[in-house]
Design an enzyme around this catalytic site. Structure first.
Site, short mmCIF file in Angstrom:
data_model
loop_
_atom_site.label_atom_id
_atom_site.label_comp_id
_atom_site.label_asym_id
_atom_site.label_seq_id
_atom_site.Cartn_x
_atom_site.Cartn_y
_atom_site.Cartn_z
N GLU A 14 -50.07 -100.64 -24.36
CA GLU A 14 -50.85 -100.46 -24.32
C GLU A 14 -52.02 -100.17 -26.21
O GLU A 14 -52.18 -100.21 -26.33
CB GLU A 14 -50.89 -98.73 -24.39
CG GLU A 14 -50.66 -98.39 -22.82
CD GLU A 14 -49.42 -96.92 -22.61
OE1 GLU A 14 -50.46 -96.04 -22.49
OE2 GLU A 14 -48.65 -96.43 -22.82
N SER A 150 -50.85 -95.12 -18.92
CA SER A 150 -51.84 -94.92 -18.10
C SER A 150 -52.39 -95.57 -16.59
O SER A 150 -52.48 -96.69 -16.63
CB SER A 150 -52.36 -96.96 -19.35
OG SER A 150 -52.40 -96.36 -20.69
N TYR A 221 -59.69 -96.83 -18.09
CA TYR A 221 -60.93 -97.35 -18.95
C TYR A 221 -61.79 -98.01 -19.07
O TYR A 221 -62.83 -97.82 -19.78
CB TYR A 221 -59.70 -98.26 -19.89
CG TYR A 221 -58.81 -97.54 -20.34
CD1 TYR A 221 -58.56 -95.97 -21.39
CD2 TYR A 221 -57.64 -97.48 -19.48
CE1 TYR A 221 -57.73 -95.83 -21.55
CE2 TYR A 221 -56.59 -96.50 -19.99
CZ TYR A 221 -56.62 -95.44 -20.58
OH TYR A 221 -55.88 -95.30 -21.12
N ARG A 260 -50.68 -83.80 -24.89
CA ARG A 260 -51.54 -84.14 -23.41
C ARG A 260 -50.38 -83.85 -22.55
O ARG A 260 -49.45 -84.49 -22.26
CB ARG A 260 -52.27 -84.91 -23.42
CG ARG A 260 -53.98 -84.81 -22.31
CD ARG A 260 -54.79 -85.44 -22.18
NE ARG A 260 -53.84 -86.67 -21.02
CZ ARG A 260 -54.08 -88.21 -21.05
NH1 ARG A 260 -54.55 -88.26 -22.04
NH2 ARG A 260 -53.47 -88.72 -20.05
N ASP A 262 -50.30 -83.42 -18.42
CA ASP A 262 -51.05 -83.69 -17.39
C ASP A 262 -50.63 -83.25 -16.38
O ASP A 262 -48.92 -82.64 -15.70
CB ASP A 262 -50.98 -85.55 -16.84
CG ASP A 262 -51.65 -86.07 -17.54
OD1 ASP A 262 -52.72 -86.21 -19.00
OD2 ASP A 262 -51.51 -87.58 -18.36
N GLU A 276 -46.80 -85.30 -16.26
CA GLU A 276 -46.02 -85.73 -17.61
C GLU A 276 -46.62 -85.04 -18.76
O GLU A 276 -47.76 -84.47 -18.82
CB GLU A 276 -46.36 -86.97 -17.56
CG GLU A 276 -47.41 -86.86 -17.54
CD GLU A 276 -47.91 -88.61 -18.13
OE1 GLU A 276 -47.18 -89.82 -19.04
OE2 GLU A 276 -49.05 -89.48 -18.34
N ASN A 278 -47.92 -86.36 -22.13
CA ASN A 278 -47.98 -87.53 -23.49
C ASN A 278 -47.70 -87.05 -24.56
O ASN A 278 -48.73 -86.18 -25.46
CB ASN A 278 -49.46 -87.66 -22.95
CG ASN A 278 -49.64 -88.72 -21.72
OD1 ASN A 278 -49.30 -88.99 -21.46
ND2 ASN A 278 -50.38 -87.38 -20.99
N GLY A 282 -54.45 -90.96 -25.92
CA GLY A 282 -55.60 -90.92 -26.54
C GLY A 282 -56.28 -90.87 -27.51
O GLY A 282 -56.64 -89.50 -27.49
N1 LIG Z 1 -47.01 -86.79 -7.50
C1 LIG Z 1 -48.32 -87.84 -7.75
N2 LIG Z 1 -49.24 -86.33 -6.90
C2 LIG Z 1 -50.30 -87.52 -7.08
N3 LIG Z 1 -51.29 -88.25 -8.01
C3 LIG Z 1 -50.18 -88.88 -8.89
C4 LIG Z 1 -48.29 -87.87 -8.09
N4 LIG Z 1 -48.67 -88.57 -10.65
C5 LIG Z 1 -49.35 -89.51 -11.04
N5 LIG Z 1 -50.25 -89.09 -9.20
C6 LIG Z 1 -51.58 -89.66 -9.74
O1 LIG Z 1 -51.62 -90.71 -10.94
C7 LIG Z 1 -51.95 -90.52 -12.39
C8 LIG Z 1 -50.97 -90.81 -13.33
O2 LIG Z 1 -49.71 -90.57 -13.88
P1 LIG Z 1 -49.15 -90.19 -14.65
O3 LIG Z 1 -47.62 -89.40 -13.94
O4 LIG Z 1 -49.68 -89.07 -15.43
O5 LIG Z 1 -48.36 -90.94 -15.42
P2 LIG Z 1 -49.08 -91.96 -16.71
O6 LIG Z 1 -50.72 -91.35 -16.76
O7 LIG Z 1 -47.96 -92.21 -17.63
O8 LIG Z 1 -49.55 -93.57 -16.19
C9 LIG Z 1 -52.22 -89.00 -12.36
O9 LIG Z 1 -53.16 -89.13 -13.64
C10 LIG Z 1 -52.52 -88.62 -11.05
O10 LIG Z 1 -53.59 -89.28 -10.90
MG LIG Z 2 -50.54 -89.31 -17.24
#
Ligand SMILES: Nc1ncnc2c1ncn2[C@@H]1O[C@H](COP(=O)(O)OP(=O)(O)O)[C@@H](O)[C@H]1O
Ligand SMILES: [Mg+2]
Length: 321
Positions: A14, A150, A221, A260, A262, A276, A278, A282
């Protein structure tokens, strides 16, 4: 006014986002009247920090090295106060397996999951257990590296045939992967700002992907490929629940300063799940935390000022005992 060492760049995947976060933060710190030494972190970090004679470090790093507790530990050793969470919280946030276990143990909903290391596949034949996992989670299954960011390395497996490829992709980012229940619904983020004792949740941001069935790295992005709405159009009850879960996750993982969280809002049930946390989200002007702060009446400079004040406040409280 402070002498601030601004840490940016580094060698993580990143890096580019960090350079953008760092540039925005640097401009802001200068507008606020601080003396800034920008450091693109590398093997000479300690020397450069010493040469900078800084009072405080602003850590605008994302991903490995900068967000996973490594830099934080080093800054602790050097006795230099810094922005954001300490090593323990960074380690917990960076590893989604650790974070999800902590959340689940604390009763904070997170999608069901199973996590495996490369060794489980290589030495223990974990592949033989995949059908049982697939039966429990049901397709589609989300496959992601434990230490991601990301959306890198995240794949949705629609059927058993997609799982091996998704695992290979995830294992190219980390030696540990998660197979997670897919939550169909809306993509939300709640930023949290403040000291450990009194954090506050900012307005909810919704990320709305355009044309894409998945909100991936590029969609995120490339301007225009994802629409962000803040505050998200949610009922009061869902908003309150999202705030409650975000604050719970922030406390549980031991975050400080800002973070943040999510989440997914499941369409079929109206339930919220934390994906998760963060530790260093960002900080470009279009990033989610700055957008949420803006919606709460905190402009970018006020946000940067508060994050910096919290860094200095922590040093005082630590010194006091
Ligand atoms: N279990 C899940 N069900 C539905 N969508 C998911 C799931 N896990 C991840 N996503 C999608 O992928 C994106 C990134 O996942 P995330 O777990 O936040 O990891 P990172 O942001 O660290 O890459 C989420 O914002 C969502 O849009
Ligand atoms: Mg995320």
């Amino acid at each position: 006014m402070s002498q601030v060492a601004l840490l940016k760049g580094g060698r993580s995947l990143e890096r580019q986002i960090s350079l953008r976060s760092g540039a925005q933060v640097q401009d802001s710190l200068e507008r606020l009247g601080h003396e800034v030494t920008a450091i693109d972190v590398g093997p000479d970090l300690v020397d450069r920090l010493e040469a900078a004679r800084a009072d405080v470090a602003f850590v605008a790093l994302h991903g490995r090295g900068g967000e996973d507790g490594t830099v934080q530990e080093l800054l602790d050793v050097l006795g230099l106060p810094y922005t954001g969470s300490g090593p323990a919280a960074c380690i917990r946030c960076m590893d989604k397996v650790i974070a999800k276990h902590a959340l689940r143990d604390a009763g904070i909903p997170t999608p069901d999951f199973y996590a495996f290391s490369e060794a489980a596949f290589n030495d223990l034949g974990a592949a033989r257990a995949l059908p049982a996992i697939e039966a429990r989670l049901e397709f589609p299954i989300v496959v992601k590296p434990a230490a991601g960011g990301s959306a890198l390395g995240i794949k949705f497996a629609a059927s058993a045939a997609d799982v091996p490829g998704a695992l290979v992709a995830a294992f190219s980012y980390d030696t540990k992967v998660i197979l997670e229940r897919h939550v169909a619904g809306r993509d939300l983020a709640v930023s949290v700002l403040g000291p450990a004792g009194a954090p506050r949740a900012l307005p909810v941001v919704e990320a709305i992907p355009r044309d894409e069935d998945f909100y991936d790295f590029e969609a995120r992005y490339e301007i225009g490929r994802t629409t962000f709405r803040c505050p998200a159009e949610l009922g009061d009850e869902v908003t309150a629940r999202a705030h409650e879960l975000a604050l719970g996750a922030y406390r549980e993982l031991g975050c400080y300063g800002f973070a943040r969280v999510d989440l997914m809002l499941e369409a079929a049930t109206g339930e919220l799940y934390v994906l998760e946390v963060n530790a260093i989200p960002g900080l470009t002007e279009t990033s989610l935390l700055p957008q949420a702060a803006d919606a709460a009446g905190i402009d970018f400079d006020a946000l940067v000022a508060e994050i910096l004040e919290l860094a200095l406040a922590r040093e005082t409280s630590t010194a006091a005992g």
